[in-house]
Design a protein around this motif. Sequence first.
Motif, PDB file in Angstrom:
ATOM      1  N   TYR A   1       0.832  -1.192   0.000  1.00 43.14           N
ATOM      2  CA  TYR A   1       0.000   0.000   0.000  1.00 43.14           C
ATOM      3  C   TYR A   1       0.876   1.255   0.000  1.00 43.14           C
ATOM      4  O   TYR A   1       0.550   2.233  -0.674  1.00 43.14           O
ATOM      5  CB  TYR A   1      -0.942  -0.038   1.198  1.00 43.14           C
ATOM      6  N   ASP A   2       1.981   1.182   0.711  1.00 48.31           N
ATOM      7  CA  ASP A   2       2.889   2.330   0.736  1.00 48.31           C
ATOM      8  C   ASP A   2       3.452   2.616  -0.649  1.00 48.31           C
ATOM      9  O   ASP A   2       3.661   3.774  -1.012  1.00 48.31           O
ATOM     10  CB  ASP A   2       4.035   2.085   1.726  1.00 48.31           C
ATOM     11  N   LYS A   3       3.691   1.577  -1.417  1.00 46.84           N
ATOM     12  CA  LYS A   3       4.204   1.758  -2.787  1.00 46.84           C
ATOM     13  C   LYS A   3       3.173   2.447  -3.674  1.00 46.84           C
ATOM     14  O   LYS A   3       3.538   3.233  -4.545  1.00 46.84           O
ATOM     15  CB  LYS A   3       4.604   0.412  -3.403  1.00 46.84           C
ATOM     16  N   LEU A   4       1.893   2.156  -3.463  1.00 46.57           N
ATOM     17  CA  LEU A   4       0.852   2.867  -4.212  1.00 46.57           C
ATOM     18  C   LEU A   4       0.892   4.355  -3.883  1.00 46.57           C
ATOM     19  O   LEU A   4       0.724   5.200  -4.760  1.00 46.57           O
ATOM     20  CB  LEU A   4      -0.537   2.309  -3.893  1.00 46.57           C
ATOM     21  N   LYS A   5       1.120   4.677  -2.624  1.00 46.20           N
ATOM     22  CA  LYS A   5       1.204   6.078  -2.196  1.00 46.20           C
ATOM     23  C   LYS A   5       2.400   6.780  -2.839  1.00 46.20           C
ATOM     24  O   LYS A   5       2.379   7.987  -3.041  1.00 46.20           O
ATOM     25  CB  LYS A   5       1.320   6.168  -0.675  1.00 46.20           C
ATOM     26  N   GLU A   6       3.442   5.995  -3.190  1.00 47.81           N
ATOM     27  CA  GLU A   6       4.630   6.568  -3.833  1.00 47.81           C
ATOM     28  C   GLU A   6       4.382   6.870  -5.310  1.00 47.81           C
ATOM     29  O   GLU A   6       5.242   7.444  -5.971  1.00 47.81           O
ATOM     30  CB  GLU A   6       5.816   5.611  -3.712  1.00 47.81           C
ATOM     31  N   GLY A   7       3.253   6.417  -5.844  1.00 49.01           N
ATOM     32  CA  GLY A   7       2.929   6.719  -7.242  1.00 49.01           C
ATOM     33  C   GLY A   7       2.874   5.508  -8.161  1.00 49.01           C
ATOM     34  O   GLY A   7       2.567   5.653  -9.343  1.00 49.01           O
ATOM     35  N   TYR A   8       3.170   4.346  -7.643  1.00 48.62           N
ATOM     36  CA  TYR A   8       3.056   3.145  -8.462  1.00 48.62           C
ATOM     37  C   TYR A   8       1.586   2.772  -8.594  1.00 48.62           C
ATOM     38  O   TYR A   8       0.783   3.042  -7.707  1.00 48.62           O
ATOM     39  CB  TYR A   8       3.824   1.975  -7.835  1.00 48.62           C
ATOM     40  N   GLU A   9       1.244   2.158  -9.732  1.00 46.58           N
ATOM     41  CA  GLU A   9      -0.152   1.766  -9.942  1.00 46.58           C
ATOM     42  C   GLU A   9      -0.355   0.261  -9.849  1.00 46.58           C
ATOM     43  O   GLU A   9      -1.483  -0.204  -9.767  1.00 46.58           O
ATOM     44  CB  GLU A   9      -0.640   2.299 -11.284  1.00 46.58           C
ATOM     45  N   VAL A  10       0.744  -0.475  -9.888  1.00 45.96           N
ATOM     46  CA  VAL A  10       0.693  -1.930  -9.706  1.00 45.96           C
ATOM     47  C   VAL A  10       1.851  -2.305  -8.805  1.00 45.96           C
ATOM     48  O   VAL A  10       2.999  -1.929  -9.068  1.00 45.96           O
ATOM     49  CB  VAL A  10       0.824  -2.694 -11.052  1.00 45.96           C
ATOM     50  N   VAL A  11       1.547  -3.050  -7.744  1.00 48.64           N
ATOM     51  CA  VAL A  11       2.599  -3.545  -6.853  1.00 48.64           C
ATOM     52  C   VAL A  11       2.415  -5.046  -6.745  1.00 48.64           C
ATOM     53  O   VAL A  11       1.417  -5.530  -6.203  1.00 48.64           O
ATOM     54  CB  VAL A  11       2.524  -2.890  -5.453  1.00 48.64           C
TER      55      VAL A  11
END
Length: 172
Positions: free
Chosen positions: A1-11
């Motif tokens: 979820y933190d990676k989504l907050k960084e701007g990624y759209e798929v983790v």
Amino acid sequence: YDKLKEGYEVVGARRRTRKGETATHQFVSRIWYRVLSRISDINIPSEVGDYRIMTRRVIEELRHFQETHGFLRGLVSFVGFRQTTVDYDRDERSSGQGKYNRYFGSYKIALNGVIGFSSKPLQLMSIAGLGFSGFSFLLGGWYVLQKILGVSLIGGLPTVVLVVTFFSGLQL
């Protein structure tokens, strides 16, 4: 979820370890990902299964496909967007039995991946088709040479053999 907050759209979740799997399955999986990375026309990350988190935008883009047995790992890579992975250690199943066919399930997924995301099988079949058609011309020349030399051939056999080999090549 933190990676989504960084701007990624798929983790995606990339497995560091695969506890509970046989050594054979782990070996085949490792080889499979290497083969897929070499023959695939798009970049599909290795050791990343179908478990991932995606934004609504990515999901809506995936819904445009009419795939009934889609290779999700490839489809997600195909649609693009900013993607990353998070490494984790996969634990053994704590209880129960999965419904996944341990013998043929992986092969079906692998076949979907190769057929759906690589042009290499099509190229291979085209080359084989050209080879078959070329072979039929050589075989035709051989039959003509035998006829000139007076070798007795079974009536109709050369024609059937030539037609079958030539059209088999065309179909390939």
